[in-house]
Design a protein around this motif. Structure first.
Motif, PDB file in Angstrom:
ATOM      1  N   PRO A   9      50.172  37.189  40.645  1.00  0.00           N
ATOM      2  CA  PRO A   9      49.010  36.394  40.613  1.00  0.00           C
ATOM      3  C   PRO A   9      47.184  36.374  41.754  1.00  0.00           C
ATOM      4  N   ASN A  10      46.142  36.405  40.648  1.00  0.00           N
ATOM      5  CA  ASN A  10      45.836  35.668  41.444  1.00  0.00           C
ATOM      6  C   ASN A  10      45.526  34.365  41.283  1.00  0.00           C
ATOM      7  N   ARG A  11      44.079  33.632  42.160  1.00  0.00           N
ATOM      8  CA  ARG A  11      43.762  32.474  42.181  1.00  0.00           C
ATOM      9  C   ARG A  11      43.182  32.101  40.763  1.00  0.00           C
ATOM     10  N   ARG A  12      42.869  32.041  40.086  1.00  0.00           N
ATOM     11  CA  ARG A  12      41.945  31.902  38.881  1.00  0.00           C
ATOM     12  C   ARG A  12      43.861  32.067  37.322  1.00  0.00           C
TER      13      ARG A  12
ATOM     14  N   LEU B 121      38.514  39.989  47.774  1.00  0.00           N
ATOM     15  CA  LEU B 121      37.068  39.350  47.454  1.00  0.00           C
ATOM     16  C   LEU B 121      37.310  39.477  45.956  1.00  0.00           C
ATOM     17  N   LEU B 122      37.010  40.840  45.151  1.00  0.00           N
ATOM     18  CA  LEU B 122      37.149  40.449  43.577  1.00  0.00           C
ATOM     19  C   LEU B 122      38.319  40.104  42.517  1.00  0.00           C
ATOM     20  N   PHE B 123      39.214  40.454  43.139  1.00  0.00           N
ATOM     21  CA  PHE B 123      40.371  39.951  42.517  1.00  0.00           C
ATOM     22  C   PHE B 123      40.497  38.403  42.452  1.00  0.00           C
ATOM     23  N   GLU B 124      40.542  38.115  43.837  1.00  0.00           N
ATOM     24  CA  GLU B 124      40.669  36.524  43.817  1.00  0.00           C
ATOM     25  C   GLU B 124      39.736  35.561  43.069  1.00  0.00           C
ATOM     26  N   ASN B 125      38.410  36.200  43.253  1.00  0.00           N
ATOM     27  CA  ASN B 125      36.838  35.341  41.992  1.00  0.00           C
ATOM     28  C   ASN B 125      36.688  35.942  41.135  1.00  0.00           C
ATOM     29  N   ALA B 126      38.192  36.631  40.218  1.00  0.00           N
ATOM     30  CA  ALA B 126      37.622  36.932  38.664  1.00  0.00           C
ATOM     31  C   ALA B 126      37.869  36.138  38.203  1.00  0.00           C
ATOM     32  N   ARG B 127      36.816  36.196  36.642  1.00  0.00           N
ATOM     33  CA  ARG B 127      37.018  35.112  36.356  1.00  0.00           C
ATOM     34  C   ARG B 127      38.296  35.209  35.411  1.00  0.00           C
ATOM     35  N   ASP B 128      39.024  36.353  34.760  1.00  0.00           N
ATOM     36  CA  ASP B 128      40.027  36.070  34.621  1.00  0.00           C
ATOM     37  C   ASP B 128      41.555  36.079  35.386  1.00  0.00           C
ATOM     38  N   ALA B 129      42.688  35.289  34.919  1.00  0.00           N
ATOM     39  CA  ALA B 129      43.973  35.467  35.630  1.00  0.00           C
ATOM     40  C   ALA B 129      43.887  36.701  34.906  1.00  0.00           C
ATOM     41  N   ILE B 130      44.915  37.391  36.420  1.00  0.00           N
ATOM     42  CA  ILE B 130      45.001  38.855  36.422  1.00  0.00           C
ATOM     43  C   ILE B 130      47.112  38.616  37.365  1.00  0.00           C
TER      44      ILE B 130
ATOM     45  N   ARG C 257      40.786  49.589  55.886  1.00  0.00           N
ATOM     46  CA  ARG C 257      40.292  47.863  55.422  1.00  0.00           C
ATOM     47  C   ARG C 257      39.215  46.367  54.817  1.00  0.00           C
ATOM     48  N   LYS C 258      38.217  47.865  55.025  1.00  0.00           N
ATOM     49  CA  LYS C 258      37.044  46.904  54.104  1.00  0.00           C
ATOM     50  C   LYS C 258      37.068  47.306  52.466  1.00  0.00           C
ATOM     51  N   SER C 259      37.891  48.484  52.051  1.00  0.00           N
ATOM     52  CA  SER C 259      38.326  48.701  51.193  1.00  0.00           C
ATOM     53  C   SER C 259      38.844  47.582  50.179  1.00  0.00           C
ATOM     54  N   GLU C 260      39.993  47.023  51.081  1.00  0.00           N
ATOM     55  CA  GLU C 260      41.000  46.725  50.730  1.00  0.00           C
ATOM     56  C   GLU C 260      40.584  44.667  50.366  1.00  0.00           C
ATOM     57  N   GLU C 261      39.118  44.087  52.307  1.00  0.00           N
ATOM     58  CA  GLU C 261      38.684  43.549  51.646  1.00  0.00           C
ATOM     59  C   GLU C 261      37.536  43.479  50.322  1.00  0.00           C
ATOM     60  N   ARG C 262      37.212  44.184  49.809  1.00  0.00           N
ATOM     61  CA  ARG C 262      36.231  44.171  49.100  1.00  0.00           C
ATOM     62  C   ARG C 262      37.352  44.060  47.123  1.00  0.00           C
ATOM     63  N   TYR C 263      37.921  44.393  47.392  1.00  0.00           N
ATOM     64  CA  TYR C 263      39.240  44.472  46.441  1.00  0.00           C
ATOM     65  C   TYR C 263      40.112  43.311  46.447  1.00  0.00           C
TER      66      TYR C 263
END
Length: 204
Positions: free
Chosen positions: A73-76, A53-62, A45-51
């Motif tokens: 898609p992520n937020r970016r 967080l990184l995914f949604e706040n990435a500088r790139d669109a993913i 669960r913690k690993s998924e939360e960290r992932y």
């Protein structure tokens, strides 16, 4: 409550109770130590939360590209192309690619899906919801998504970088032209001085 974890001597356990027929309410209680299972679940669960967080706040669109559609898609991505989730879900990714670059992008993505060639990193133009042009740099990685071939994409807006590069190259060209003009002027000045000197001798 049977089936619910409880703490017993520092361990998480769940128990099942099975009534013993004709024993005046007595039951067989079976304890299951689920401490390691719960630790593993909490770690996941913690690993998924960290992932996330990184995914949604990435500088790139993913996003994942499959069947020409944008998946996961992520937020970016929504910020970059100014779409909401409902509008973007019915749009082909290639509809967002500039018409002059579309054939090249389609070809590279299809090669990646077929495993013929790694799309790698390349630059091209895209347009957002309001048809505003932007330069992007795309890093594409072939993957399997839900059991089928797909491409994982990282898209970075490099419009400002391209604008600064173009400005730098224009400045360099202007500087080169200026150097050339000064050289020609110097040579022309030397020629004029020679002509004036000869004219003076002739007049003398």
């Amino acid at each position: 409550v049977p089936g619910q974890p409880v703490i017993l001597n520092g361990h998480q356990v769940v128990f099942d109770a099975h009534p013993i027929p004709g024993s005046d309410g007595k039951a067989i209680v079976i304890l299951h130590n689920v401490t390691e299972q719960k630790r593993a679940e909490e770690g996941l669960r913690k690993s998924e939360e960290r992932y996330r967080l990184l995914f949604e706040n990435a500088r790139d669109a993913i996003f994942v590209l499959q069947d020409d559609r944008i998946r996961f898609p992520n937020r970016r991505l929504f910020e970059m192309f100014k779409f909401d989730r409902n509008r973007l879900s019915g749009i082909s990714f290639f509809d967002l690619v500039h018409s002059e670059d579309r054939d090249m992008v389609v070809q590279r993505c299809q090669q990646g899906l077929k495993g013929e060639d790694d799309p790698g990193v390349f630059s091209f133009r895209m347009v957002n919801r309001f048809d505003e042009e932007m330069w992007v740099e795309l890093n594409a990685v072939p993957i399997r998504w839900e059991g089928r071939p797909a491409v994982l994409n990282f898209v970075r807006d490099v419009t400002e970088k391209r604008r600064l590069e173009a400005h730098f190259h224009r400045s360099q060209r202007m500087a080169s032209i200026g150097t050339l003009a000064r050289g020609i002027a110097h040579e022309f000045n030397n020629l004029l001085m020679a002509i004036q000197a000869n004219a003076s001798l002739i007049g003398y």
